[in-house]
Design a protein around this motif. Structure first.
Motif, PDB file in Angstrom:
ATOM      1  N   GLU A 146      17.373  51.735  22.766  1.00 13.93           N
ATOM      2  CA  GLU A 146      17.622  52.228  24.123  1.00 13.93           C
ATOM      3  C   GLU A 146      18.345  51.178  24.962  1.00 13.93           C
ATOM      4  O   GLU A 146      19.242  51.497  25.741  1.00 13.93           O
ATOM      5  CB  GLU A 146      16.303  52.621  24.790  1.00 13.93           C
ATOM      6  N   VAL A 147      17.965  49.918  24.786  1.00 12.53           N
ATOM      7  CA  VAL A 147      18.609  48.829  25.536  1.00 12.53           C
ATOM      8  C   VAL A 147      20.063  48.674  25.083  1.00 12.53           C
ATOM      9  O   VAL A 147      20.965  48.513  25.909  1.00 12.53           O
ATOM     10  CB  VAL A 147      17.824  47.502  25.360  1.00 12.53           C
ATOM     11  N   MET A 148      20.292  48.743  23.765  1.00 10.29           N
ATOM     12  CA  MET A 148      21.666  48.624  23.260  1.00 10.29           C
ATOM     13  C   MET A 148      22.548  49.752  23.800  1.00 10.29           C
ATOM     14  O   MET A 148      23.693  49.526  24.175  1.00 10.29           O
ATOM     15  CB  MET A 148      21.669  48.622  21.734  1.00 10.29           C
ATOM     16  N   GLU A 149      22.001  50.955  23.854  1.00 10.93           N
ATOM     17  CA  GLU A 149      22.771  52.093  24.370  1.00 10.93           C
ATOM     18  C   GLU A 149      23.000  51.953  25.868  1.00 10.93           C
ATOM     19  O   GLU A 149      24.100  52.199  26.371  1.00 10.93           O
ATOM     20  CB  GLU A 149      22.021  53.394  24.075  1.00 10.93           C
ATOM     21  N   LEU A 150      21.971  51.539  26.587  1.00 11.18           N
ATOM     22  CA  LEU A 150      22.055  51.409  28.037  1.00 11.18           C
ATOM     23  C   LEU A 150      23.076  50.361  28.465  1.00 11.18           C
ATOM     24  O   LEU A 150      23.875  50.584  29.373  1.00 11.18           O
ATOM     25  CB  LEU A 150      20.673  51.050  28.594  1.00 11.18           C
ATOM     26  N   LEU A 151      23.072  49.209  27.773  1.00  8.70           N
ATOM     27  CA  LEU A 151      23.950  48.101  28.149  1.00  8.70           C
ATOM     28  C   LEU A 151      25.202  47.995  27.286  1.00  8.70           C
ATOM     29  O   LEU A 151      25.999  47.080  27.477  1.00  8.70           O
ATOM     30  CB  LEU A 151      23.171  46.780  28.080  1.00  8.70           C
ATOM     31  N   HIS A 152      25.347  48.901  26.323  1.00  5.73           N
ATOM     32  CA  HIS A 152      26.487  48.881  25.394  1.00  5.73           C
ATOM     33  C   HIS A 152      26.568  47.530  24.677  1.00  5.73           C
ATOM     34  O   HIS A 152      27.599  46.870  24.664  1.00  5.73           O
ATOM     35  CB  HIS A 152      27.800  49.194  26.119  1.00  5.73           C
ATOM     36  N   PRO A 197      23.650  44.967  18.114  1.00  8.36           N
ATOM     37  CA  PRO A 197      22.350  44.392  17.729  1.00  8.36           C
ATOM     38  C   PRO A 197      22.355  42.863  17.768  1.00  8.36           C
ATOM     39  O   PRO A 197      21.369  42.248  18.179  1.00  8.36           O
ATOM     40  CB  PRO A 197      22.139  44.909  16.306  1.00  8.36           C
ATOM     41  N   GLY A 198      23.463  42.247  17.372  1.00  8.80           N
ATOM     42  CA  GLY A 198      23.558  40.789  17.375  1.00  8.80           C
ATOM     43  C   GLY A 198      23.497  40.211  18.775  1.00  8.80           C
ATOM     44  O   GLY A 198      22.855  39.179  19.007  1.00  8.80           O
ATOM     45  N   THR A 199      24.167  40.852  19.711  1.00  6.23           N
ATOM     46  CA  THR A 199      24.144  40.371  21.094  1.00  6.23           C
ATOM     47  C   THR A 199      22.742  40.485  21.677  1.00  6.23           C
ATOM     48  O   THR A 199      22.261  39.572  22.356  1.00  6.23           O
ATOM     49  CB  THR A 199      25.144  41.163  21.960  1.00  6.23           C
ATOM     50  N   LEU A 200      22.068  41.596  21.391  1.00  9.53           N
ATOM     51  CA  LEU A 200      20.705  41.764  21.883  1.00  9.53           C
ATOM     52  C   LEU A 200      19.785  40.707  21.269  1.00  9.53           C
ATOM     53  O   LEU A 200      18.933  40.138  21.951  1.00  9.53           O
ATOM     54  CB  LEU A 200      20.196  43.173  21.572  1.00  9.53           C
ATOM     55  N   GLN A 201      19.978  40.408  20.007  1.00 16.06           N
ATOM     56  CA  GLN A 201      19.184  39.370  19.356  1.00 16.06           C
ATOM     57  C   GLN A 201      19.445  38.012  20.002  1.00 16.06           C
ATOM     58  O   GLN A 201      18.520  37.229  20.223  1.00 16.06           O
ATOM     59  CB  GLN A 201      19.500  39.307  17.863  1.00 16.06           C
ATOM     60  N   ASN A 202      20.705  37.719  20.321  1.00 21.69           N
ATOM     61  CA  ASN A 202      21.029  36.458  20.992  1.00 21.69           C
ATOM     62  C   ASN A 202      20.335  36.354  22.348  1.00 21.69           C
ATOM     63  O   ASN A 202      19.866  35.278  22.734  1.00 21.69           O
ATOM     64  CB  ASN A 202      22.539  36.303  21.167  1.00 21.69           C
ATOM     65  N   LEU A 203      20.267  37.460  23.080  1.00 26.08           N
ATOM     66  CA  LEU A 203      19.579  37.453  24.369  1.00 26.08           C
ATOM     67  C   LEU A 203      18.090  37.158  24.193  1.00 26.08           C
ATOM     68  O   LEU A 203      17.478  36.493  25.020  1.00 26.08           O
ATOM     69  CB  LEU A 203      19.776  38.789  25.092  1.00 26.08           C
ATOM     70  N   ARG A 204      17.522  37.659  23.096  1.00 26.70           N
ATOM     71  CA  ARG A 204      16.109  37.384  22.801  1.00 26.70           C
ATOM     72  C   ARG A 204      15.912  35.920  22.406  1.00 26.70           C
ATOM     73  O   ARG A 204      15.030  35.235  22.933  1.00 26.70           O
ATOM     74  CB  ARG A 204      15.612  38.264  21.643  1.00 26.70           C
ATOM     75  N   VAL A 205      16.740  35.444  21.467  1.00 28.87           N
ATOM     76  CA  VAL A 205      16.584  34.093  20.908  1.00 28.87           C
ATOM     77  C   VAL A 205      16.761  33.023  21.990  1.00 28.87           C
ATOM     78  O   VAL A 205      16.023  32.034  22.017  1.00 28.87           O
ATOM     79  CB  VAL A 205      17.577  33.877  19.742  1.00 28.87           C
ATOM     80  N   THR A 206      17.723  33.218  22.869  1.00 29.80           N
ATOM     81  CA  THR A 206      17.977  32.229  23.919  1.00 29.80           C
ATOM     82  C   THR A 206      16.975  32.324  25.071  1.00 29.80           C
ATOM     83  O   THR A 206      16.987  31.482  25.963  1.00 29.80           O
ATOM     84  CB  THR A 206      19.400  32.388  24.495  1.00 29.80           C
ATOM     85  N   GLY A 207      16.127  33.352  25.047  1.00 27.73           N
ATOM     86  CA  GLY A 207      15.150  33.515  26.119  1.00 27.73           C
ATOM     87  C   GLY A 207      15.723  34.159  27.362  1.00 27.73           C
ATOM     88  O   GLY A 207      15.075  34.192  28.403  1.00 27.73           O
TER      89      GLY A 207
END
Length: 91
Positions: free
Chosen positions: A42-48, A51-61
Motif C-alpha cells: 500500500e505504501v509503495m502504491e501510495l508513494l509510487h 520495493p528497494g526504495t522502500l527498503q532503503n527508507l526502512r534501513v536508514t531509519g
C-alpha cells in the motif's frame, strides 16, 4: 415493445439517488484511506516507490515500521510526517 415516458420528476428523483450514491461512495473511499496501518504494498502504491526504495527508507531509519509475523506495517501518520518534513518550497 412499449415505450416508457420519463418525466422531469423521474429525472429529479434519479439525480437525487445518484448524488446520494456518490456521497456514500466518496465517504467510504475517504474512510478507507484513513487507515492507521499500511502494508508495504500500500505504501509503495501510495508513494509510487519501488520495493528497494522502500527498503532503503526502512534501513536508514527514515521511515519507522513494525514487523509482525513477516508482514511490515507503516503508520500512516509517520508517512504524512515524512512527506511534510521532506517538502521543498521553491520561492
Amino acid at each position: 415493445m412499449p415505450a416508457n415516458i420519463i418525466t422531469t420528476d423521474d429525472l429529479r428523483v434519479f439525480k437525487e439517488e445518484l448524488l446520494e450514491d456518490l456521497r456514500q461512495l466518496l465517504q467510504s473511499h475517504s474512510s478507507g484511506r484513513s487507515k492507521k496501518w499500511l502494508r508495504s504494498s500500500e505504501v509503495m502504491e501510495l508513494l509510487h516507490l519501488s520495493p528497494g526504495t522502500l527498503q532503503n527508507l526502512r534501513v536508514t531509519g527514515t521511515l519507522p515500521y513494525s514487523k509482525i509475523g513477516g508482514i511490515i506495517y507503516y503508520d500512516a501518520e509517520d508517512i504524512e510526517r515524512l512527506m511534510e518534513d521532506s517538502r521543498i518550497d521553491n520561492q
